[in-house]
Structures are given as structure tokens and as C-alpha cells.
Design a protein around this motif. Structure first.
Motif, PDB file in Angstrom:
ATOM      1  N   LYS A   6       7.290 -16.620  17.074  1.00 17.94           N
ATOM      2  CA  LYS A   6       6.173 -15.702  17.275  1.00 17.94           C
ATOM      3  C   LYS A   6       6.294 -14.495  16.354  1.00 17.94           C
ATOM      4  N   SER A   7       7.494 -13.960  16.243  1.00 13.49           N
ATOM      5  CA  SER A   7       7.712 -12.808  15.373  1.00 13.49           C
ATOM      6  C   SER A   7       7.425 -13.163  13.917  1.00 13.49           C
ATOM      7  N   LEU A   8       7.822 -14.338  13.493  1.00 19.15           N
ATOM      8  CA  LEU A   8       7.573 -14.786  12.131  1.00 19.15           C
ATOM      9  C   LEU A   8       6.076 -14.943  11.871  1.00 19.15           C
ATOM     10  N   ILE A   9       5.358 -15.481  12.849  1.00 24.61           N
ATOM     11  CA  ILE A   9       3.906 -15.637  12.705  1.00 24.61           C
ATOM     12  C   ILE A   9       3.231 -14.277  12.638  1.00 24.61           C
ATOM     13  N   TYR A  10       3.590 -13.356  13.515  1.00 22.29           N
ATOM     14  CA  TYR A  10       2.997 -12.021  13.503  1.00 22.29           C
ATOM     15  C   TYR A  10       3.305 -11.286  12.198  1.00 22.29           C
ATOM     16  N   PHE A  11       4.538 -11.393  11.752  1.00 23.50           N
ATOM     17  CA  PHE A  11       4.921 -10.733  10.501  1.00 23.50           C
ATOM     18  C   PHE A  11       4.160 -11.321   9.319  1.00 23.50           C
ATOM     19  N   SER A  12       4.003 -12.650   9.288  1.00 23.25           N
ATOM     20  CA  SER A  12       3.254 -13.299   8.216  1.00 23.25           C
ATOM     21  C   SER A  12       1.798 -12.857   8.212  1.00 23.25           C
ATOM     22  N   CYS A  13       1.207 -12.748   9.384  1.00 20.88           N
ATOM     23  CA  CYS A  13      -0.175 -12.273   9.486  1.00 20.88           C
ATOM     24  C   CYS A  13      -0.296 -10.835   9.006  1.00 20.88           C
ATOM     25  N   PHE A  14       0.670 -10.011   9.359  1.00 18.79           N
ATOM     26  CA  PHE A  14       0.661  -8.620   8.916  1.00 18.79           C
ATOM     27  C   PHE A  14       0.753  -8.523   7.394  1.00 18.79           C
ATOM     28  N   VAL A  15       1.656  -9.287   6.799  1.00 21.35           N
ATOM     29  CA  VAL A  15       1.812  -9.266   5.341  1.00 21.35           C
ATOM     30  C   VAL A  15       0.539  -9.772   4.668  1.00 21.35           C
ATOM     31  N   LEU A  16      -0.050 -10.820   5.179  1.00 20.57           N
ATOM     32  CA  LEU A  16      -1.275 -11.370   4.624  1.00 20.57           C
ATOM     33  C   LEU A  16      -2.427 -10.374   4.729  1.00 20.57           C
ATOM     34  N   ALA A  17      -2.559  -9.727   5.872  1.00 18.58           N
ATOM     35  CA  ALA A  17      -3.621  -8.731   6.049  1.00 18.58           C
ATOM     36  C   ALA A  17      -3.412  -7.548   5.109  1.00 18.58           C
ATOM     37  N   SER A  18      -2.175  -7.124   4.933  1.00 19.45           N
ATOM     38  CA  SER A  18      -1.888  -6.014   4.017  1.00 19.45           C
ATOM     39  C   SER A  18      -2.225  -6.392   2.585  1.00 19.45           C
ATOM     40  N   LEU A  19      -1.903  -7.602   2.193  1.00 25.44           N
ATOM     41  CA  LEU A  19      -2.202  -8.074   0.849  1.00 25.44           C
ATOM     42  C   LEU A  19      -3.713  -8.143   0.613  1.00 25.44           C
ATOM     43  N   ILE A  20      -4.441  -8.656   1.584  1.00 25.53           N
ATOM     44  CA  ILE A  20      -5.899  -8.731   1.459  1.00 25.53           C
ATOM     45  C   ILE A  20      -6.493  -7.338   1.363  1.00 25.53           C
ATOM     46  N   TYR A  21      -6.022  -6.406   2.171  1.00 30.17           N
ATOM     47  CA  TYR A  21      -6.518  -5.030   2.120  1.00 30.17           C
ATOM     48  C   TYR A  21      -6.260  -4.408   0.756  1.00 30.17           C
ATOM     49  N   TYR A  22      -5.076  -4.633   0.188  1.00 26.85           N
ATOM     50  CA  TYR A  22      -4.726  -4.089  -1.114  1.00 26.85           C
ATOM     51  C   TYR A  22      -5.637  -4.653  -2.206  1.00 26.85           C
ATOM     52  N   VAL A  23      -5.867  -5.957  -2.189  1.00 23.05           N
ATOM     53  CA  VAL A  23      -6.706  -6.587  -3.218  1.00 23.05           C
ATOM     54  C   VAL A  23      -8.139  -6.088  -3.115  1.00 23.05           C
ATOM     55  N   VAL A  24      -8.667  -5.983  -1.919  1.00 21.56           N
ATOM     56  CA  VAL A  24     -10.040  -5.494  -1.742  1.00 21.56           C
ATOM     57  C   VAL A  24     -10.141  -4.045  -2.191  1.00 21.56           C
ATOM     58  N   ASP A  25      -9.151  -3.238  -1.868  1.00 25.43           N
ATOM     59  CA  ASP A  25      -9.159  -1.835  -2.280  1.00 25.43           C
ATOM     60  C   ASP A  25      -9.105  -1.701  -3.796  1.00 25.43           C
ATOM     61  N   GLN A  26      -8.275  -2.500  -4.458  1.00 27.38           N
ATOM     62  CA  GLN A  26      -8.201  -2.465  -5.919  1.00 27.38           C
ATOM     63  C   GLN A  26      -9.521  -2.913  -6.532  1.00 27.38           C
ATOM     64  N   HIS A  27     -10.155  -3.907  -5.951  1.00 28.73           N
ATOM     65  CA  HIS A  27     -11.446  -4.387  -6.455  1.00 28.73           C
ATOM     66  C   HIS A  27     -12.504  -3.294  -6.312  1.00 28.73           C
ATOM     67  N   ASP A  28     -12.510  -2.608  -5.176  1.00 26.48           N
ATOM     68  CA  ASP A  28     -13.473  -1.526  -4.966  1.00 26.48           C
ATOM     69  C   ASP A  28     -13.251  -0.391  -5.959  1.00 26.48           C
ATOM     70  N   GLN A  29     -11.995  -0.045  -6.217  1.00 27.80           N
ATOM     71  CA  GLN A  29     -11.705   1.012  -7.176  1.00 27.80           C
ATOM     72  C   GLN A  29     -12.156   0.618  -8.577  1.00 27.80           C
TER      73      GLN A  29
END
Length: 62
Positions: A6-29
Motif C-alpha cells: 500500500k505504501s509503495l502504491i501511494y508513493f508511486s501515485c504521489f510521484v506520478l502526480a508530482s511529475l504531471i504537475y511539473y510538466v503541466v506547469d512547465q508547459h503553461d510557463q
């Protein structure tokens, strides 16, 4: 499921969400910079039709 899985799944989701947020933010900039039109215009010269001597041109150091 065990706690480790469960911890591995939650951590993976967190990393994936952070990566998506970063890419979208860079695209917007990037889109904002292009809409700003604050980019530099470059003048390109044909090497065969240069009127200035070579010593007047800036040399680019690698």
C-alpha cells in the motif's frame, strides 16, 4: 494487501502526480512566454554575402 505494498502504491501515485504537475506547469510557463512575445529577434546573414570584415563579427567560444 500488506502495509508495504500500500505504501509503495501511494508513493508511486504521489510521484506520478508530482511529475504531471511539473510538466503541466512547465508547459503553461512556456505558453505564457510565447504569448508575451518577449523573445529576441535574430538577424541571420548568408556567409557568401557578408559585407563586414570578419574581425568585426563576434566570435562564439565553444
Amino acid at each position: 494487501m500488506t502495509y508495504k505494498i500500500k505504501s509503495l502504491i501511494y508513493f508511486s501515485c504521489f510521484v506520478l502526480a508530482s511529475l504531471i504537475y511539473y510538466v503541466v506547469d512547465q508547459h503553461d510557463q512556456f505558453q505564457e512566454q510565447m504569448a508575451n512575445k518577449s523573445y529576441v529577434e535574430a538577424n541571420f546573414h548568408d556567409a557568401n554575402s557578408l559585407e563586414q570584415p570578419k574581425e568585426d563579427q563576434e566570435e562564439v567560444q565553444p
